[in-house]
Design an enzyme around this catalytic site. Structure first.
Site, PDB file in Angstrom:
ATOM      1  N   SER A 102       0.810  -1.202   0.000  1.00  0.00           N
ATOM      2  CA  SER A 102       0.000   0.000   0.000  1.00  0.00           C
ATOM      3  C   SER A 102       0.854   1.267   0.000  1.00  0.00           C
ATOM      4  O   SER A 102       1.696   1.447  -0.870  1.00  0.00           O
ATOM      5  CB  SER A 102      -0.971  -0.045   1.187  1.00  0.00           C
ATOM      6  OG  SER A 102      -1.942   0.956   1.095  1.00  0.00           O
TER       7      SER A 102
ATOM      8  N   ASP B  48      -9.904  -4.414  -4.807  1.00  0.00           N
ATOM      9  CA  ASP B  48      -9.360  -3.554  -3.752  1.00  0.00           C
ATOM     10  C   ASP B  48     -10.282  -2.347  -3.570  1.00  0.00           C
ATOM     11  O   ASP B  48     -10.489  -1.579  -4.511  1.00  0.00           O
ATOM     12  CB  ASP B  48      -7.953  -3.104  -4.135  1.00  0.00           C
ATOM     13  CG  ASP B  48      -7.198  -2.440  -3.009  1.00  0.00           C
ATOM     14  OD1 ASP B  48      -7.808  -1.661  -2.248  1.00  0.00           O
ATOM     15  OD2 ASP B  48      -5.989  -2.684  -2.895  1.00  0.00           O
TER      16      ASP B  48
ATOM     17  N   HIS C 281      -7.885  -5.368  -0.079  1.00  0.00           N
ATOM     18  CA  HIS C 281      -6.653  -4.594   0.102  1.00  0.00           C
ATOM     19  C   HIS C 281      -5.594  -5.411   0.840  1.00  0.00           C
ATOM     20  O   HIS C 281      -4.663  -4.874   1.404  1.00  0.00           O
ATOM     21  CB  HIS C 281      -6.958  -3.286   0.844  1.00  0.00           C
ATOM     22  CG  HIS C 281      -5.847  -2.287   0.787  1.00  0.00           C
ATOM     23  ND1 HIS C 281      -5.340  -1.786  -0.385  1.00  0.00           N
ATOM     24  CD2 HIS C 281      -5.143  -1.694   1.783  1.00  0.00           C
ATOM     25  CE1 HIS C 281      -4.365  -0.927  -0.106  1.00  0.00           C
ATOM     26  NE2 HIS C 281      -4.220  -0.848   1.195  1.00  0.00           N
TER      27      HIS C 281
END
Length: 199
Positions: free
Chosen positions: A48, A114, A141
């Protein structure tokens, strides 16, 4: 992830990035400086916002460098419509044009669903890094709240970079960051940067 790498004989350090609930680009970039100059025995794994941080770290390297392996999960360079509070951190992203030629193995992994990072964002990052993204179906995610408690795709990619000599030792001090599990609403502060060194 760190435990799996350690059990495979890869020295791994995973320190926390400062103030995950309010990430600061300078503070997070400073935290990555512990890694030192990467070399061909180094594996970097990021998730991320950690992906953008690691890419900024690599782009900022002044010394000649090569990286053995880079694994990016749910990475992006562009602002996230679902998380506008990260616009200040993301800013203009990062110029990654000098990075691909310095990496032995590059892997970009994304989910097909996601809720925070649009698939097009990760695909664009992969394209800029001259990679083809691997897609994991239904992983969201890649959070525990998405039902993801292990990432065998990442572990498998990391282990393929390990020479089968039966020994490994730190070549330089490895570093990284893993934030404690947080609710999905706090995903804007999550990141994982894992550095493993193999020889």
């Amino acid at each position: 992830m760190a435990e799996h790498l350690e059990s495979a004989g890869i020295p791994t350090l995973v320190p926390a990035l400062p103030v995950p609930e309010a990430p600061d680009p300078g503070s997070w970039l400073n935290a990555t400086q512990q890694i030192g100059v990467p070399d061909e025995d180094t594996i970097l794994i990021a998730h991320s916002l950690g992906c953008l941080t690691v890419l900024r770290y690599l782009a900022a390297q002044q010394d000649p460098w090569r990286l053995g392996k880079l694994i990016l999960v749910s990475g992006f360079l562009d602002p996230l419509p679902a998380l506008p509070n990260l616009d200040g951190y993301i800013g203009e992203g990062c110029d990654v044009s000098s990075i691909p030629g310095r990496i032995g193995r590059l892997t970009v992994i994304r989910s097909d669903d996601d809720p925070y990072v649009p698939t097009g964002h990760t695909d664009r990052l992969a394209h800029q890094l001259m990679a083809t993204p691997q897609v994991v179906t239904g992983a969201g995610h890649f959070l525990a709240t998405d039902g993801v408690t292990a990432l065998p795709e990442v572990l498998n990619e990391a282990l393929t970079a390990i020479p089968l000599t039966g020994t490994s030792r730190p070549h330089h001090q490895p570093a990284g960051g893993q934030l404690p599990a947080q609710p999905a609403a706090a995903v804007d502060g999550r990141a994982e940067i894992t550095t493993a060194t193999t020889t």
